[in-house]
Design a protein around this motif. Structure first.
Motif, PDB file in Angstrom:
ATOM      1  N   LEU A  52       1.489  -1.509   0.347  1.00 44.71           N
ATOM      2  CA  LEU A  52       0.064  -0.195  -0.285  1.00 44.71           C
ATOM      3  C   LEU A  52       1.259   1.570   0.417  1.00 44.71           C
ATOM      4  CD1 LEU A  52      -2.758  -1.336   3.414  1.00 44.71           C
ATOM      5  CD2 LEU A  52      -3.290  -1.080   0.164  1.00 44.71           C
ATOM      6  N   GLY A  53       2.345   1.595   0.231  1.00 43.01           N
ATOM      7  CA  GLY A  53       3.175   2.198   0.039  1.00 43.01           C
ATOM      8  C   GLY A  53       3.335   3.280   1.249  1.00 43.01           C
ATOM      9  N   LEU A  54       2.911   2.935   2.771  1.00 43.57           N
ATOM     10  CA  LEU A  54       2.893   3.198   4.620  1.00 43.57           C
ATOM     11  C   LEU A  54       3.841   2.958   4.734  1.00 43.57           C
ATOM     12  CD1 LEU A  54      -0.859   2.054   4.809  1.00 43.57           C
ATOM     13  CD2 LEU A  54       0.074   4.007   3.621  1.00 43.57           C
ATOM     14  N   VAL A  55       4.998   1.552   4.001  1.00 35.40           N
ATOM     15  CA  VAL A  55       6.559   1.753   4.746  1.00 35.40           C
ATOM     16  C   VAL A  55       7.339   0.702   3.915  1.00 35.40           C
ATOM     17  CG1 VAL A  55       5.475   0.296   7.130  1.00 35.40           C
ATOM     18  CG2 VAL A  55       5.436  -1.176   5.389  1.00 35.40           C
ATOM     19  N   ARG A  56       8.720   1.119   3.976  1.00 38.48           N
ATOM     20  CA  ARG A  56       9.464   1.088   3.225  1.00 38.48           C
ATOM     21  C   ARG A  56      10.575   0.070   4.574  1.00 38.48           C
ATOM     22  NH1 ARG A  56      12.590   7.088   1.617  1.00 38.48           N
ATOM     23  NH2 ARG A  56      11.826   7.235   4.294  1.00 38.48           N
ATOM     24  N   GLU A  57      12.086  -0.111   3.796  1.00 39.05           N
ATOM     25  CA  GLU A  57      12.650  -0.774   4.149  1.00 39.05           C
ATOM     26  C   GLU A  57      13.824   0.281   3.711  1.00 39.05           C
ATOM     27  OE1 GLU A  57      13.371  -4.484   2.376  1.00 39.05           O
ATOM     28  OE2 GLU A  57      13.222  -5.436   3.776  1.00 39.05           O
ATOM     29  N   ARG A  58      15.067  -0.187   5.269  1.00 36.96           N
ATOM     30  CA  ARG A  58      15.908   1.347   5.272  1.00 36.96           C
ATOM     31  C   ARG A  58      16.881   0.521   4.754  1.00 36.96           C
ATOM     32  NH1 ARG A  58      14.846   6.198   7.178  1.00 36.96           N
ATOM     33  NH2 ARG A  58      17.047   6.353   6.296  1.00 36.96           N
ATOM     34  N   PRO A  59      17.557  -1.034   3.390  1.00 42.96           N
ATOM     35  CA  PRO A  59      18.285  -0.591   3.947  1.00 42.96           C
ATOM     36  C   PRO A  59      20.422  -1.122   4.036  1.00 42.96           C
ATOM     37  CG  PRO A  59      17.888  -1.527   1.723  1.00 42.96           C
ATOM     38  CD  PRO A  59      17.090  -0.383   2.206  1.00 42.96           C
ATOM     39  N   GLU A  60      19.777   1.376   3.899  1.00 42.93           N
ATOM     40  CA  GLU A  60      21.422   1.451   4.102  1.00 42.93           C
ATOM     41  C   GLU A  60      21.729   1.504   5.072  1.00 42.93           C
ATOM     42  OE1 GLU A  60      18.277   2.543   2.717  1.00 42.93           O
ATOM     43  OE2 GLU A  60      17.750   4.497   3.930  1.00 42.93           O
ATOM     44  N   LEU A  61      20.276   0.972   6.344  1.00 46.14           N
ATOM     45  CA  LEU A  61      20.661   1.464   7.288  1.00 46.14           C
ATOM     46  C   LEU A  61      21.149   0.309   8.389  1.00 46.14           C
ATOM     47  CD1 LEU A  61      17.928   4.273   9.386  1.00 46.14           C
ATOM     48  CD2 LEU A  61      20.450   4.542   8.159  1.00 46.14           C
ATOM     49  N   SER A  62      21.288  -1.161   7.329  1.00 43.53           N
ATOM     50  CA  SER A  62      21.276  -2.013   8.355  1.00 43.53           C
ATOM     51  C   SER A  62      22.901  -2.422   8.602  1.00 43.53           C
ATOM     52  CB  SER A  62      22.064  -3.283   6.814  1.00 43.53           C
ATOM     53  OG  SER A  62      20.289  -3.388   5.852  1.00 43.53           O
ATOM     54  N   VAL A  63      22.330  -3.414   9.735  1.00 42.63           N
ATOM     55  CA  VAL A  63      24.158  -3.399  10.272  1.00 42.63           C
ATOM     56  C   VAL A  63      25.166  -4.291   9.506  1.00 42.63           C
ATOM     57  CG1 VAL A  63      25.340  -3.265  12.845  1.00 42.63           C
ATOM     58  CG2 VAL A  63      23.333  -2.364  12.788  1.00 42.63           C
ATOM     59  N   ALA A  64      26.369  -3.454   8.940  1.00 46.42           N
ATOM     60  CA  ALA A  64      27.293  -4.595   8.218  1.00 46.42           C
ATOM     61  C   ALA A  64      28.292  -5.383   9.558  1.00 46.42           C
ATOM     62  CB  ALA A  64      28.054  -3.645   7.700  1.00 46.42           C
ATOM     63  N   GLY A  65      28.471  -6.378   8.704  1.00 48.57           N
ATOM     64  CA  GLY A  65      29.193  -7.261   9.867  1.00 48.57           C
ATOM     65  C   GLY A  65      28.352  -7.718  11.213  1.00 48.57           C
ATOM     66  N   ALA A  66      27.516  -7.778  11.409  1.00 49.48           N
ATOM     67  CA  ALA A  66      26.481  -8.482  12.265  1.00 49.48           C
ATOM     68  C   ALA A  66      26.035  -9.777  12.465  1.00 49.48           C
ATOM     69  CB  ALA A  66      24.659  -8.006  12.356  1.00 49.48           C
ATOM     70  N   VAL A  67      26.142 -10.642  13.635  1.00 45.56           N
ATOM     71  CA  VAL A  67      26.528 -12.251  13.625  1.00 45.56           C
ATOM     72  C   VAL A  67      25.316 -12.812  13.215  1.00 45.56           C
ATOM     73  CG1 VAL A  67      26.707 -13.814  15.064  1.00 45.56           C
ATOM     74  CG2 VAL A  67      28.275 -12.716  15.469  1.00 45.56           C
ATOM     75  N   GLY A  68      25.288 -13.919  12.611  1.00 38.57           N
ATOM     76  CA  GLY A  68      23.905 -13.479  11.295  1.00 38.57           C
ATOM     77  C   GLY A  68      23.484 -12.991  10.368  1.00 38.57           C
ATOM     78  N   ARG A  69      21.867 -13.262   9.707  1.00 40.07           N
ATOM     79  CA  ARG A  69      21.405 -12.659   8.824  1.00 40.07           C
ATOM     80  C   ARG A  69      21.440 -11.363   9.099  1.00 40.07           C
ATOM     81  NH1 ARG A  69      16.619 -14.934   5.888  1.00 40.07           N
ATOM     82  NH2 ARG A  69      15.540 -13.788   7.143  1.00 40.07           N
ATOM     83  N   PRO A  70      21.684 -10.144   8.518  1.00 38.33           N
ATOM     84  CA  PRO A  70      21.547  -8.933   8.730  1.00 38.33           C
ATOM     85  C   PRO A  70      19.861  -8.012   8.977  1.00 38.33           C
ATOM     86  CG  PRO A  70      22.777  -9.031   6.930  1.00 38.33           C
ATOM     87  CD  PRO A  70      22.734 -10.106   6.985  1.00 38.33           C
ATOM     88  N   GLN A  71      19.320  -8.096   9.471  1.00 37.47           N
ATOM     89  CA  GLN A  71      17.967  -7.495   9.864  1.00 37.47           C
ATOM     90  C   GLN A  71      18.036  -5.829   9.361  1.00 37.47           C
ATOM     91  OE1 GLN A  71      15.456  -7.818  12.273  1.00 37.47           O
ATOM     92  NE2 GLN A  71      15.809  -9.943  13.028  1.00 37.47           N
ATOM     93  N   VAL A  72      16.970  -5.753   8.244  1.00 36.89           N
ATOM     94  CA  VAL A  72      17.395  -4.478   7.526  1.00 36.89           C
ATOM     95  C   VAL A  72      15.969  -3.776   8.038  1.00 36.89           C
ATOM     96  CG1 VAL A  72      16.089  -3.590   5.223  1.00 36.89           C
ATOM     97  CG2 VAL A  72      17.666  -6.133   5.534  1.00 36.89           C
ATOM     98  N   PRO A  73      16.480  -2.749   8.583  1.00 36.02           N
ATOM     99  CA  PRO A  73      15.289  -2.206   9.181  1.00 36.02           C
ATOM    100  C   PRO A  73      14.120  -1.192   8.258  1.00 36.02           C
ATOM    101  CG  PRO A  73      17.371  -1.252   9.931  1.00 36.02           C
ATOM    102  CD  PRO A  73      17.366  -1.851   8.639  1.00 36.02           C
ATOM    103  N   VAL A  74      12.857  -1.839   8.666  1.00 34.84           N
ATOM    104  CA  VAL A  74      12.180  -1.314   8.016  1.00 34.84           C
ATOM    105  C   VAL A  74      11.168   0.260   8.718  1.00 34.84           C
ATOM    106  CG1 VAL A  74      11.278  -3.107   7.616  1.00 34.84           C
ATOM    107  CG2 VAL A  74      10.213  -1.842   9.355  1.00 34.84           C
ATOM    108  N   ASP A  75      10.655   1.241   7.930  1.00 33.63           N
ATOM    109  CA  ASP A  75      10.135   2.494   8.269  1.00 33.63           C
ATOM    110  C   ASP A  75       8.723   3.454   8.409  1.00 33.63           C
ATOM    111  OD1 ASP A  75       9.962   4.997  10.079  1.00 33.63           O
ATOM    112  OD2 ASP A  75      11.860   5.718   9.024  1.00 33.63           O
TER     113      ASP A  75
END
Ligand SMILES: [Zn+2]
Length: 402
Positions: A52-75
């Motif tokens: 619906l265009g109300l939320v989006r992912e913010r991949p540029e804010l993902s924490v690089a090098g975190a243990v496990g699969r990085p979580q992509v923040p949403v907003d």
């Protein structure tokens, strides 16, 4: 995607959207913890809300090098859909487009004189379709909010009573829906400003907030646990005849010292003309004169600020709110007048000696346009899937019209 009308899914979608509003950018895992939903349910709702265009992912804010699969923040997607809004004043219509965090994308004002009843909405109806089309620039407009002082019934979509605008049972929602082809949500302006604070302003306002609006009309609103009170027939908030214990103009109700008769913009501007401070009864001229160094204008504004502080103290003693907001023109533009109000509150209240309890609206001088769109944004955050479906219908209608 879930169907609008499925109560549990509607509520889950609203919980995810609200968590993104309050905490975004935020990882889906954190939304699950905050909302009590399962990670799978959060992901499912995110997909529907993103469609619906109300939320989006913010991949540029993902924490690089975190243990496990990085979580992509949403907003919340503030580059996506918009809502429109209108504040109808006694002599001006202020209108806007807002993003989904209540940020002003575009605003405009049309000044008018001598219009009342249905006709007072005329100037806004003339300019709004063109304004929305021009400034939305192709972004979808999900809905429209319309606010006005006095007694407003959001359920009926009418102004029950607004003496200065000559409105009595006057439809507000229906003519705007006809002109704009959008779902329109109406409310009293003091309640809309309180709701704006709850949604987009200080977190403490979600616990409890009292709001005092001082303009050509005076109104109040209060909210508890994130809900603004309307009461039977949505009549809450009429403080025009609150006795604040000062001598002054006799009110049209027959008593003296009513808040409206001594502290409204109308009363202040009349006093300023009578004292020869300004040539016309316009409170903006008085504010300009004070800013230019006119001592008499400054004294009148300080006197008014003290009266407003007394009224705020009365509301504070009754409600003991976490946050007390006053919307008043001189204090929005000059913090010295705000300080006078806050000190008067602390001096007069029997339960609060802290002047910092009193704050200006979070949107500052943009308070009216932001509040104008707030009823539409509140409807969106209450039921995002329905708002999205209404947008789809509108898009279809527009395509059909072409
Ligand atoms: Zn009165």
């Amino acid at each position: 995607m879930s169907r609008p009308g499925d109560g549990r899914r509607d509520a889950n979608a609203a919980a995810v959207l609200r968590a993104a509003l309050d905490h975004g950018p935020v990882a889906r895992g954190a939304i699950a913890r905050l909302s009590g939903l399962s990670p799978a349910a959060v992901s499912r709702q995110f997909v529907g809300l993103a469609r619906l265009g109300l939320v989006r992912e913010r991949p540029e804010l993902s924490v690089a090098g975190a243990v496990g699969r990085p979580q992509v923040p949403v907003d919340i997607d503030t580059d996506g859909p918009l809502v429109g809004g209108l504040h109808l004043g006694v002599s001006a219509a202020t209108y806007c487009l807002l993003d989904l965090r209540g940020g002003v994308v575009a605003r405009g004002t049309t000044v008018f004189t001598g219009l009342s009843g249905d006709a007072a909405l005329g100037p806004a109806l003339d300019v709004l379709p063109g304004f929305l089309e021009r400034h939305a620039a192709g972004r979808p407009v999900l809905g429209f909010g319309a606010i006005v002082g006095g007694w407003v019934d959001p359920g009926a979509g009418t102004v029950v009573r607004h003496e200065a605008l000559g409105m009595c049972g006057t439809p507000l929602r229906a003519p705007l829906e006809r002109a704009l082809g959008l779902p329109v949500h109406v409310d009293n302006h003091a309640r809309a400003i309180a709701l704006s604070e709850i949604l987009f302003g200080r977190p403490a306002a979600r616990r409890s907030v009292a709001h005092l609006f001082i303009g050509n009309v005076v109104d109040a609103a209060f909210g508890i646990a994130g809900v603004v009170h309307h009461g039977p027939r949505s009549a809450a908030g009429d403080v025009a005849h609150l006795p604040i214990g000062v001598r002054g103009e006799r009110c049209h109700c027959g008593r003296a010292g009513c808040l409206h008769a001594v502290a409204s913009d109308t009363a202040l501007a009349a006093r300023a003309v009578r004292d020869g401070v300004v040539p016309e009864p316009d409170v903006r001229l008085l504010v300009d004169a004070a800013a230019a160094g006119d001592g008499r204008a400054d004294r009148l504004l300080r006197d008014r600020a003290r009266m407003v502080g007394r009224a705020a103290a009365l509301l504070t003693d009754v409600l003991n709110p976490d946050v007390v907001i006053v919307t008043e023109i001189s204090s929005l533009l000059n913090p010295e007048y705000h300080a006078v109000m806050a000190e008067e509150l602390a001096a007069r209240s029997h339960i609060c000696d802290d002047p910092s309890r009193l704050v200006p609206p979070h949107a500052g001088p943009a308070v009216l346009p932001v509040a104008g769109g707030t009823p539409a944004l509140a409807a969106l955050y209450r039921d995002p899937l329905r708002a999205g479906a209404e947008r789809s219908d509108l898009t279809l209608r527009q395509v059909g019209a072409c």
